[in-house]
Design a protein around this motif. Structure first.
Motif, mmCIF file in Angstrom:
data_model
loop_
_atom_site.group_PDB
_atom_site.id
_atom_site.type_symbol
_atom_site.label_atom_id
_atom_site.label_comp_id
_atom_site.label_asym_id
_atom_site.label_seq_id
_atom_site.Cartn_x
_atom_site.Cartn_y
_atom_site.Cartn_z
ATOM 1 N N THR A 65 0.832 -1.194 0.000
ATOM 2 C CA THR A 65 0.000 0.000 0.000
ATOM 3 C C THR A 65 0.873 1.253 0.000
ATOM 4 O OG1 THR A 65 -0.147 -0.007 2.417
ATOM 5 C CG2 THR A 65 -1.882 -1.177 1.212
ATOM 6 N N LEU A 66 0.231 2.400 -0.184
ATOM 7 C CA LEU A 66 0.972 3.668 -0.232
ATOM 8 C C LEU A 66 1.724 3.955 1.058
ATOM 9 C CD1 LEU A 66 -1.585 5.938 -2.126
ATOM 10 C CD2 LEU A 66 0.481 4.847 -3.019
ATOM 11 N N ASP A 67 1.236 3.413 2.193
ATOM 12 C CA ASP A 67 1.950 3.599 3.463
ATOM 13 C C ASP A 67 2.954 2.472 3.719
ATOM 14 O OD1 ASP A 67 0.140 1.601 4.013
ATOM 15 O OD2 ASP A 67 -0.825 2.622 5.685
ATOM 16 N N ASN A 68 3.338 1.745 2.646
ATOM 17 C CA ASN A 68 4.338 0.666 2.656
ATOM 18 C C ASN A 68 3.964 -0.533 3.513
ATOM 19 O OD1 ASN A 68 6.174 1.635 0.746
ATOM 20 N ND2 ASN A 68 7.033 3.046 2.247
ATOM 21 N N GLU A 69 2.689 -0.705 3.802
ATOM 22 C CA GLU A 69 2.218 -1.904 4.492
ATOM 23 C C GLU A 69 2.067 -2.999 3.444
ATOM 24 O OE1 GLU A 69 -1.884 -3.273 6.574
ATOM 25 O OE2 GLU A 69 -1.119 -1.302 7.153
ATOM 26 N N LYS A 70 2.467 -4.227 3.788
ATOM 27 C CA LYS A 70 2.349 -5.344 2.847
ATOM 28 C C LYS A 70 1.282 -6.315 3.343
ATOM 29 C CE LYS A 70 7.042 -5.287 1.069
ATOM 30 N NZ LYS A 70 8.310 -6.013 0.947
ATOM 31 N N GLN A 71 0.447 -6.752 2.413
ATOM 32 C CA GLN A 71 -0.556 -7.770 2.671
ATOM 33 C C GLN A 71 -0.367 -8.866 1.640
ATOM 34 O OE1 GLN A 71 -2.671 -7.830 5.157
ATOM 35 N NE2 GLN A 71 -2.463 -5.732 5.889
ATOM 36 N N GLU A 72 -0.399 -10.116 2.089
ATOM 37 C CA GLU A 72 -0.270 -11.228 1.161
ATOM 38 C C GLU A 72 -1.436 -12.169 1.351
ATOM 39 O OE1 GLU A 72 2.904 -14.741 0.292
ATOM 40 O OE2 GLU A 72 3.718 -12.712 0.488
ATOM 41 N N GLY A 73 -2.043 -12.568 0.252
ATOM 42 C CA GLY A 73 -3.178 -13.478 0.314
ATOM 43 C C GLY A 73 -3.667 -13.819 -1.073
ATOM 44 N N THR A 74 -4.837 -14.441 -1.119
ATOM 45 C CA THR A 74 -5.439 -14.850 -2.386
ATOM 46 C C THR A 74 -6.373 -13.757 -2.872
ATOM 47 O OG1 THR A 74 -5.329 -17.158 -1.684
ATOM 48 C CG2 THR A 74 -6.785 -16.653 -3.526
ATOM 49 N N GLN A 91 -13.596 -0.178 -7.744
ATOM 50 C CA GLN A 91 -12.943 0.631 -6.722
ATOM 51 C C GLN A 91 -11.689 -0.012 -6.131
ATOM 52 O OE1 GLN A 91 -16.416 -0.011 -6.543
ATOM 53 N NE2 GLN A 91 -16.681 1.857 -7.725
ATOM 54 N N GLY A 92 -11.612 -1.353 -6.140
ATOM 55 C CA GLY A 92 -10.470 -1.999 -5.504
ATOM 56 C C GLY A 92 -10.540 -3.506 -5.552
ATOM 57 N N ILE A 93 -9.823 -4.123 -4.619
ATOM 58 C CA ILE A 93 -9.707 -5.580 -4.585
ATOM 59 C C ILE A 93 -10.000 -6.106 -3.186
ATOM 60 C CG2 ILE A 93 -8.013 -5.633 -6.447
ATOM 61 C CD1 ILE A 93 -5.821 -6.062 -4.325
ATOM 62 N N VAL A 94 -10.224 -7.411 -3.108
ATOM 63 C CA VAL A 94 -10.354 -8.114 -1.827
ATOM 64 C C VAL A 94 -9.362 -9.262 -1.868
ATOM 65 C CG1 VAL A 94 -11.863 -9.463 -0.317
ATOM 66 C CG2 VAL A 94 -12.800 -7.518 -1.593
ATOM 67 N N ILE A 95 -8.554 -9.370 -0.815
ATOM 68 C CA ILE A 95 -7.657 -10.521 -0.698
ATOM 69 C C ILE A 95 -8.004 -11.280 0.575
ATOM 70 C CG2 ILE A 95 -5.784 -9.540 -2.065
ATOM 71 C CD1 ILE A 95 -4.274 -8.989 0.521
ATOM 72 N N HIS A 96 -7.931 -12.603 0.477
ATOM 73 C CA HIS A 96 -8.206 -13.489 1.609
ATOM 74 C C HIS A 96 -6.862 -13.876 2.223
ATOM 75 C CE1 HIS A 96 -10.489 -16.378 3.952
ATOM 76 N NE2 HIS A 96 -9.515 -17.248 3.710
ATOM 77 N N THR A 97 -6.682 -13.547 3.505
ATOM 78 C CA THR A 97 -5.422 -13.846 4.183
ATOM 79 C C THR A 97 -5.627 -14.897 5.255
ATOM 80 O OG1 THR A 97 -5.712 -12.111 5.855
ATOM 81 C CG2 THR A 97 -4.591 -11.486 3.809
ATOM 82 N N ILE A 98 -4.588 -15.673 5.505
ATOM 83 C CA ILE A 98 -4.566 -16.665 6.578
ATOM 84 C C ILE A 98 -3.271 -16.452 7.335
ATOM 85 C CG2 ILE A 98 -4.534 -19.110 7.170
ATOM 86 C CD1 ILE A 98 -5.953 -19.642 4.465
ATOM 87 N N SER A 99 -3.390 -16.254 8.668
ATOM 88 C CA SER A 99 -2.184 -16.045 9.464
ATOM 89 C C SER A 99 -2.338 -16.697 10.837
ATOM 90 C CB SER A 99 -1.896 -14.547 9.621
ATOM 91 O OG SER A 99 -2.980 -13.907 10.254
ATOM 92 N N ARG A 100 -1.214 -16.896 11.485
ATOM 93 C CA ARG A 100 -1.196 -17.427 12.859
ATOM 94 C C ARG A 100 -0.964 -16.240 13.773
ATOM 95 N NH1 ARG A 100 -2.578 -22.263 14.295
ATOM 96 N NH2 ARG A 100 -0.858 -22.516 15.729
ATOM 97 N N ILE A 140 -8.986 -3.477 -0.256
ATOM 98 C CA ILE A 140 -7.995 -2.439 -0.503
ATOM 99 C C ILE A 140 -8.429 -1.668 -1.747
ATOM 100 C CG2 ILE A 140 -5.554 -1.917 -0.882
ATOM 101 C CD1 ILE A 140 -4.943 -4.779 0.198
ATOM 102 N N ASN A 141 -8.591 -0.362 -1.603
ATOM 103 C CA ASN A 141 -8.961 0.486 -2.740
ATOM 104 C C ASN A 141 -7.764 0.671 -3.664
ATOM 105 O OD1 ASN A 141 -11.586 0.831 -1.876
ATOM 106 N ND2 ASN A 141 -11.141 2.742 -0.815
ATOM 107 N N PHE A 142 -8.037 0.775 -4.973
ATOM 108 C CA PHE A 142 -6.962 0.971 -5.942
ATOM 109 C C PHE A 142 -6.150 2.229 -5.642
ATOM 110 C CE2 PHE A 142 -9.575 -1.742 -8.883
ATOM 111 C CZ PHE A 142 -8.647 -2.759 -8.989
ATOM 112 N N ASP A 143 -6.809 3.276 -5.131
ATOM 113 C CA ASP A 143 -6.066 4.515 -4.860
ATOM 114 C C ASP A 143 -5.136 4.397 -3.654
ATOM 115 O OD1 ASP A 143 -7.924 4.605 -2.786
ATOM 116 O OD2 ASP A 143 -8.775 6.535 -3.374
ATOM 117 N N GLN A 144 -5.176 3.258 -2.951
ATOM 118 C CA GLN A 144 -4.275 3.005 -1.831
ATOM 119 C C GLN A 144 -3.176 1.998 -2.175
ATOM 120 O OE1 GLN A 144 -4.324 4.742 1.108
ATOM 121 N NE2 GLN A 144 -5.765 5.930 -0.142
ATOM 122 N N ILE A 145 -3.218 1.453 -3.389
ATOM 123 C CA ILE A 145 -2.253 0.423 -3.792
ATOM 124 C C ILE A 145 -1.047 1.059 -4.477
ATOM 125 C CG2 ILE A 145 -1.853 -1.576 -5.289
ATOM 126 C CD1 ILE A 145 -4.790 -2.327 -4.894
#
Length: 136
Positions: free
Chosen positions: A78-87, A94-103, A121-126
């Protein structure tokens, strides 16, 4: 097929990246290359021409690439350099949805628990989205 990008670099190097909703064959890139050459006059201006399909290591650039890759694992910065990983599960205008799994540690539970989330996540934040390549 659709254009991902078309740029002109110093030295008059024209770079065209094409993609398709399924896959793109080398023959298609060759046909496009020939078509462009036939319709541009080298007598007016000399140039180099590269026509290719997008590299898997390159970020997704157009909406249609996101649609094509629903169901694949992605890493979104994201624009604030946060990383999200998922499907990648959904793409809207307007944006995307990712499915994440974490412990994670969950309040009231012993040890780490598996937590599943759908993150919008909105496209304007990616800043960039890349396909995660796995050899599992």
């Amino acid at each position: 097929m659709f254009i991902v990008h078309c740029t002109v670099a110093p030295g008059n190097i024209i770079d065209v990246a094409m993609d398709a909703d399924s896959s793109i064959a080398i023959e298609a890139c060759t046909d496009i290359h020939r078509h462009i050459l036939k319709n541009m006059d080298r007598e007016v201006e000399d140039y180099g021409l590269v026509v290719s399909s997008p590299d898997l290591t390159k970020p997704l650039q157009v909406h249609r690439q996101y649609l094509k890759n629903i169901g694949r694992d992605v890493q979104v910065k994201t624009l604030d350099n946060e990383k999200q990983e998922g499907t990648l599960t959904k793409v809207t205008d307007q944006g995307i949805v990712i499915h994440t799994i974490s412990r994670e540690a969950v309040e009231g539970k012993k040890g780490k628990q598996t937590v599943e989330r759908d993150i919008e996540i909105n496209f304007d934040q990616i800043k960039e989205t890349k396909i995660v390549i796995s050899f599992k």
